[in-house]
Design a protein around this motif. Sequence first.
Motif, short mmCIF file in Angstrom:
data_model
loop_
_atom_site.label_atom_id
_atom_site.label_comp_id
_atom_site.label_asym_id
_atom_site.label_seq_id
_atom_site.Cartn_x
_atom_site.Cartn_y
_atom_site.Cartn_z
N MET A 172 -6.30 -0.28 -22.00
CA MET A 172 -5.58 -0.77 -20.82
C MET A 172 -6.28 -2.01 -20.26
O MET A 172 -7.50 -2.07 -20.18
N ASN A 173 -5.50 -3.01 -19.86
CA ASN A 173 -6.04 -4.23 -19.28
C ASN A 173 -6.65 -3.91 -17.92
O ASN A 173 -5.95 -3.46 -17.00
N SER A 174 -7.95 -4.17 -17.77
CA SER A 174 -8.64 -3.84 -16.52
C SER A 174 -8.24 -4.74 -15.37
O SER A 174 -8.62 -4.51 -14.23
N ASN A 175 -7.51 -5.82 -15.67
CA ASN A 175 -7.05 -6.74 -14.63
C ASN A 175 -5.61 -6.46 -14.19
O ASN A 175 -5.02 -7.26 -13.48
N VAL A 176 -5.05 -5.36 -14.64
CA VAL A 176 -3.69 -4.99 -14.26
C VAL A 176 -3.75 -3.75 -13.39
O VAL A 176 -4.33 -2.73 -13.77
N ARG A 177 -3.17 -3.85 -12.23
CA ARG A 177 -3.17 -2.73 -11.29
C ARG A 177 -2.22 -1.64 -11.80
O ARG A 177 -1.03 -1.92 -12.02
N PRO A 178 -2.70 -0.41 -11.99
CA PRO A 178 -1.82 0.67 -12.48
C PRO A 178 -0.69 0.94 -11.49
O PRO A 178 -0.88 0.91 -10.27
N GLU A 179 0.49 1.21 -12.03
CA GLU A 179 1.63 1.50 -11.16
C GLU A 179 1.40 2.75 -10.33
O GLU A 179 1.97 2.90 -9.24
N THR A 180 0.56 3.63 -10.82
CA THR A 180 0.29 4.89 -10.11
C THR A 180 -0.79 4.75 -9.04
O THR A 180 -1.05 5.70 -8.30
N MET A 181 -1.40 3.57 -8.96
CA MET A 181 -2.48 3.38 -7.98
C MET A 181 -1.92 3.40 -6.56
O MET A 181 -1.04 2.62 -6.21
N GLU A 182 -2.44 4.29 -5.76
CA GLU A 182 -1.96 4.45 -4.39
C GLU A 182 -2.50 3.32 -3.51
O GLU A 182 -3.66 2.93 -3.61
N ARG A 183 -1.63 2.79 -2.66
CA ARG A 183 -2.07 1.73 -1.75
C ARG A 183 -3.03 2.30 -0.72
O ARG A 183 -2.84 3.41 -0.22
N ILE A 184 -4.07 1.53 -0.42
CA ILE A 184 -5.08 1.97 0.54
C ILE A 184 -4.60 1.62 1.94
O ILE A 184 -4.68 0.46 2.37
N THR A 185 -4.09 2.62 2.63
CA THR A 185 -3.49 2.38 3.95
C THR A 185 -4.15 3.21 5.05
O THR A 185 -3.79 3.05 6.22
N THR A 186 -5.09 4.07 4.70
CA THR A 186 -5.74 4.93 5.70
C THR A 186 -7.25 4.92 5.49
O THR A 186 -7.74 4.62 4.40
N PRO A 187 -8.01 5.29 6.52
CA PRO A 187 -9.47 5.38 6.36
C PRO A 187 -9.88 6.36 5.26
O PRO A 187 -10.86 6.11 4.54
N ALA A 188 -9.15 7.46 5.12
CA ALA A 188 -9.49 8.44 4.09
C ALA A 188 -9.35 7.86 2.69
O ALA A 188 -10.21 8.07 1.82
N LEU A 189 -8.29 7.11 2.46
CA LEU A 189 -8.09 6.48 1.15
C LEU A 189 -9.14 5.41 0.91
O LEU A 189 -9.62 5.23 -0.22
N ALA A 190 -9.51 4.69 1.97
CA ALA A 190 -10.56 3.67 1.84
C ALA A 190 -11.89 4.32 1.48
O ALA A 190 -12.64 3.81 0.63
N GLU A 191 -12.22 5.43 2.12
CA GLU A 191 -13.47 6.14 1.83
C GLU A 191 -13.51 6.62 0.39
O GLU A 191 -14.55 6.53 -0.29
N ALA A 192 -12.37 7.12 -0.10
CA ALA A 192 -12.30 7.59 -1.49
C ALA A 192 -12.50 6.43 -2.45
O ALA A 192 -13.19 6.56 -3.47
#
Length: 327
Positions: free
Chosen positions: A1-21
Amino acid sequence: MNSNVRPETMERITTPALAEAFIAEQVALVREQVGNKKVLLALSGGVDSSVVAALLIKAIGKQLVCVHVNHGLMRKGESEQVIEIFRNQLDANLIYIDATDRFLDKLVGVAEPEKKRKIIGEEFVRVFEEEKAKIEGISFLAQGTIYPDILESDGVKAHHNVGGLPEDFEFEGLVEPVKLLYKDEVREVGRALGLPSGMVDRQPFPGPGLGVRCLGAITRNRLHALRESDAILREEFDNAGLTGKVWQFFTVVPDFTSTGVKDGKRLDYWPVIIRAVNTVDAMVCTVPEIDWAVLKKITDRILNEVDGVCRVCFDMSPKPIATIEWE
């Protein structure tokens, strides 16, 4: 997989909890990639490089070597903020270089915008090269690459915050922990890392800095007027609650004078132009309506506090046809 391509399944970081993860994941990945080796980062003080610096400090501490070059074209207080946050608060391994005279001497008499940009970019590279040569054991180069950079350059970041880094720099690899994030996600990660809002929410700032807002050939006294008027504008927009509502705002000082009068004497001073825009994608911009009382207060302060200025103007031009920056 191309490491410069954002996976379609990647969740957008919209909350502090997601940012911490995300931070926890990247800390582990950086430690695995770097091991006990050193990493070099050009820290401009912009959002992307600042977030990368804070993330890498969390991951590898003093193995990260940050280099901040003050080219004399920063906004008021920005280099001081970088030193305070990264050296004094985060205990970063930070090298600060005041290259103001070096840059401004190179720019004497240079009026053409693209030539100014080229000189600033090339001089930054030379300063960075000189500092790199003084540091032993650097194995990796860190960059504040974000996903829009990849989309705009087909997977190769051809630019740095100021100028393109040489292709012949020899490193084991690149460390780019936020390269699959959009700008709003980078800001969310920065907040989770504890960076102050003044840095995380910093407005877009051109690589050549105030060099493209001090129109024409840069002079030190006109650059001073530009820096001081810009600081007043930012302070008063903060006081009026406009900082988070207006996408970008700054002042411009052109290289011509206008007739004024002071203490009964005729004088030739510069005008200051206020530029403020709102946009979603920076391709189409509108000019927000600013309360008259706010503009009047800004005008009064600039005319009374900034030497060499006799007029304040407000730029009403949308994009298109005008661009955001004047140069």
